[in-house]
Design a protein around this motif. Structure first.
Motif, PDB file in Angstrom:
ATOM      1  N   VAL A   1       0.842  -1.200   0.000  1.00 21.45           N
ATOM      2  CA  VAL A   1       0.000   0.000   0.000  1.00 21.45           C
ATOM      3  C   VAL A   1       0.878   1.252   0.000  1.00 21.45           C
ATOM      4  CG1 VAL A   1      -1.773   1.270   1.259  1.00 21.45           C
ATOM      5  CG2 VAL A   1      -1.872  -1.205   1.140  1.00 21.45           C
ATOM      6  N   THR A   2       1.996   1.192   0.713  1.00 18.80           N
ATOM      7  CA  THR A   2       2.896   2.341   0.774  1.00 18.80           C
ATOM      8  C   THR A   2       3.469   2.653  -0.609  1.00 18.80           C
ATOM      9  OG1 THR A   2       3.462   1.790   3.040  1.00 18.80           O
ATOM     10  CG2 THR A   2       4.952   3.266   1.885  1.00 18.80           C
ATOM     11  N   GLU A   3       3.925   1.623  -1.315  1.00 17.11           N
ATOM     12  CA  GLU A   3       4.474   1.834  -2.661  1.00 17.11           C
ATOM     13  C   GLU A   3       3.395   2.282  -3.642  1.00 17.11           C
ATOM     14  OE1 GLU A   3       7.576   1.865  -3.860  1.00 17.11           O
ATOM     15  OE2 GLU A   3       8.191   1.698  -1.769  1.00 17.11           O
ATOM     16  N   ALA A   4       2.194   1.735  -3.514  1.00 15.57           N
ATOM     17  CA  ALA A   4       1.093   2.152  -4.381  1.00 15.57           C
ATOM     18  C   ALA A   4       0.759   3.620  -4.143  1.00 15.57           C
ATOM     19  CB  ALA A   4      -0.133   1.276  -4.132  1.00 15.57           C
ATOM     20  N   ALA A   5       0.771   4.034  -2.880  1.00 14.00           N
ATOM     21  CA  ALA A   5       0.481   5.426  -2.559  1.00 14.00           C
ATOM     22  C   ALA A   5       1.572   6.341  -3.114  1.00 14.00           C
ATOM     23  CB  ALA A   5       0.350   5.606  -1.057  1.00 14.00           C
ATOM     24  N   ARG A   6       2.815   5.924  -3.006  1.00 15.58           N
ATOM     25  CA  ARG A   6       3.902   6.734  -3.569  1.00 15.58           C
ATOM     26  C   ARG A   6       3.781   6.838  -5.077  1.00 15.58           C
ATOM     27  NH1 ARG A   6       8.886   4.184  -0.162  1.00 15.58           N
ATOM     28  NH2 ARG A   6       8.412   5.229   1.793  1.00 15.58           N
ATOM     29  N   THR A   7       3.418   5.747  -5.726  1.00 13.28           N
ATOM     30  CA  THR A   7       3.254   5.752  -7.182  1.00 13.28           C
ATOM     31  C   THR A   7       2.155   6.724  -7.594  1.00 13.28           C
ATOM     32  OG1 THR A   7       3.941   3.447  -7.270  1.00 13.28           O
ATOM     33  CG2 THR A   7       2.768   4.299  -9.182  1.00 13.28           C
ATOM     34  N   LEU A   8       1.068   6.753  -6.839  1.00 16.70           N
ATOM     35  CA  LEU A   8      -0.063   7.628  -7.159  1.00 16.70           C
ATOM     36  C   LEU A   8       0.097   9.034  -6.604  1.00 16.70           C
ATOM     37  CD1 LEU A   8      -2.863   5.036  -6.450  1.00 16.70           C
ATOM     38  CD2 LEU A   8      -2.038   5.793  -8.673  1.00 16.70           C
ATOM     39  N   ARG A   9       1.184   9.257  -5.849  1.00 13.47           N
ATOM     40  CA  ARG A   9       1.481  10.555  -5.242  1.00 13.47           C
ATOM     41  C   ARG A   9       0.386  11.025  -4.294  1.00 13.47           C
ATOM     42  NH1 ARG A   9       4.713  14.087  -9.729  1.00 13.47           N
ATOM     43  NH2 ARG A   9       6.273  12.496 -10.146  1.00 13.47           N
ATOM     44  N   VAL A  10      -0.030  10.094  -3.452  1.00  8.11           N
ATOM     45  CA  VAL A  10      -0.966  10.425  -2.382  1.00  8.11           C
ATOM     46  C   VAL A  10      -0.371   9.918  -1.079  1.00  8.11           C
ATOM     47  CG1 VAL A  10      -3.035  10.392  -3.825  1.00  8.11           C
ATOM     48  CG2 VAL A  10      -2.301   8.301  -2.695  1.00  8.11           C
ATOM     49  N   ASP A  11      -0.942  10.330   0.024  1.00  7.81           N
ATOM     50  CA  ASP A  11      -0.473   9.903   1.324  1.00  7.81           C
ATOM     51  C   ASP A  11      -0.851   8.439   1.567  1.00  7.81           C
ATOM     52  OD1 ASP A  11      -1.115  10.735   4.749  1.00  7.81           O
ATOM     53  OD2 ASP A  11       0.802  10.485   3.761  1.00  7.81           O
ATOM     54  N   ARG A  12      -0.075   7.778   2.415  1.00 11.54           N
ATOM     55  CA  ARG A  12      -0.321   6.371   2.711  1.00 11.54           C
ATOM     56  C   ARG A  12      -1.698   6.172   3.328  1.00 11.54           C
ATOM     57  NH1 ARG A  12       3.301   3.303   7.053  1.00 11.54           N
ATOM     58  NH2 ARG A  12       2.257   4.908   8.234  1.00 11.54           N
TER      59      ARG A  12
ATOM     60  N   THR B   1      -4.315   7.892   2.748  1.00  6.08           N
ATOM     61  CA  THR B   1      -5.284   8.009   1.664  1.00  6.08           C
ATOM     62  C   THR B   1      -5.382   6.694   0.902  1.00  6.08           C
ATOM     63  OG1 THR B   1      -4.765  10.356   1.463  1.00  6.08           O
ATOM     64  CG2 THR B   1      -5.919   9.338  -0.384  1.00  6.08           C
ATOM     65  N   GLY B   2      -4.243   6.029   0.723  1.00  5.35           N
ATOM     66  CA  GLY B   2      -4.244   4.724   0.055  1.00  5.35           C
ATOM     67  C   GLY B   2      -5.040   3.690   0.835  1.00  5.35           C
ATOM     68  N   TYR B   3      -4.846   3.644   2.155  1.00  6.61           N
ATOM     69  CA  TYR B   3      -5.609   2.720   2.985  1.00  6.61           C
ATOM     70  C   TYR B   3      -7.089   3.071   2.967  1.00  6.61           C
ATOM     71  CZ  TYR B   3      -1.623   0.268   4.982  1.00  6.61           C
ATOM     72  OH  TYR B   3      -0.527  -0.527   5.154  1.00  6.61           O
ATOM     73  N   ALA B   4      -7.415   4.346   2.997  1.00  2.00           N
ATOM     74  CA  ALA B   4      -8.819   4.762   2.960  1.00  2.00           C
ATOM     75  C   ALA B   4      -9.464   4.380   1.633  1.00  2.00           C
ATOM     76  CB  ALA B   4      -8.942   6.274   3.185  1.00  2.00           C
ATOM     77  N   ALA B   5      -8.716   4.468   0.546  1.00  2.77           N
ATOM     78  CA  ALA B   5      -9.247   4.095  -0.766  1.00  2.77           C
ATOM     79  C   ALA B   5      -9.516   2.596  -0.824  1.00  2.77           C
ATOM     80  CB  ALA B   5      -8.270   4.500  -1.870  1.00  2.77           C
ATOM     81  N   LEU B   6      -8.676   1.803  -0.176  1.00  7.33           N
ATOM     82  CA  LEU B   6      -8.883   0.356  -0.161  1.00  7.33           C
ATOM     83  C   LEU B   6     -10.043  -0.044   0.743  1.00  7.33           C
ATOM     84  CD1 LEU B   6      -5.202  -0.876  -0.018  1.00  7.33           C
ATOM     85  CD2 LEU B   6      -6.737  -0.917  -1.971  1.00  7.33           C
ATOM     86  N   ALA B   7     -10.322   0.750   1.739  1.00 10.44           N
ATOM     87  CA  ALA B   7     -11.408   0.433   2.667  1.00 10.44           C
ATOM     88  C   ALA B   7     -12.782   0.718   2.094  1.00 10.44           C
ATOM     89  CB  ALA B   7     -11.228   1.224   3.969  1.00 10.44           C
ATOM     90  N   ARG B   8     -12.851   1.591   1.092  1.00 10.65           N
ATOM     91  CA  ARG B   8     -14.136   1.919   0.483  1.00 10.65           C
ATOM     92  C   ARG B   8     -14.638   0.748  -0.345  1.00 10.65           C
ATOM     93  NH1 ARG B   8     -13.429   7.869  -2.050  1.00 10.65           N
ATOM     94  NH2 ARG B   8     -12.639   8.867  -0.190  1.00 10.65           N
ATOM     95  N   PRO B   9     -15.971   0.557  -0.363  1.00  9.97           N
ATOM     96  CA  PRO B   9     -16.532  -0.558  -1.156  1.00  9.97           C
ATOM     97  C   PRO B   9     -16.486  -0.321  -2.631  1.00  9.97           C
ATOM     98  CG  PRO B   9     -18.267   0.582   0.071  1.00  9.97           C
ATOM     99  CD  PRO B   9     -16.978   1.230   0.421  1.00  9.97           C
TER     100      PRO B   9
END
Length: 64
Positions: free
Chosen positions: A43-54, A56-64
């Motif tokens: 998730v950390t690497e995905a967030a860095r790739t998308l240039r968002v905070d970590r 935010t990446g976890y929150a995006a994965l938590a959404r249905p």
């Protein structure tokens, strides 16, 4: 015409006007972190790739 501060103080914002901070990832961008994590990227690497905070990446994965 009232100023923005005056409208906010009176809770009389413009109709249809959203208040608050805009989302870092929109509805169309929610699929990107899921694809990256499904491939095996953290998730950390995905967030860095998308240039968002970590978080935010976890929150995006938590959404249905």
């Amino acid at each position: 015409m009232q100023s923005t501060k005056c409208r906010e103080a009176n809770s009389a914002t413009l109709p249809g006007k959203k208040t608050g901070r805009p989302r870092a990832i929109g509805p169309a961008g929610l699929a990107a972190p899921r694809r990256l994590v499904d491939v095996g990227i953290s998730v950390t690497e995905a967030a860095r790739t998308l240039r968002v905070d970590r978080s935010t990446g976890y929150a995006a994965l938590a959404r249905p």
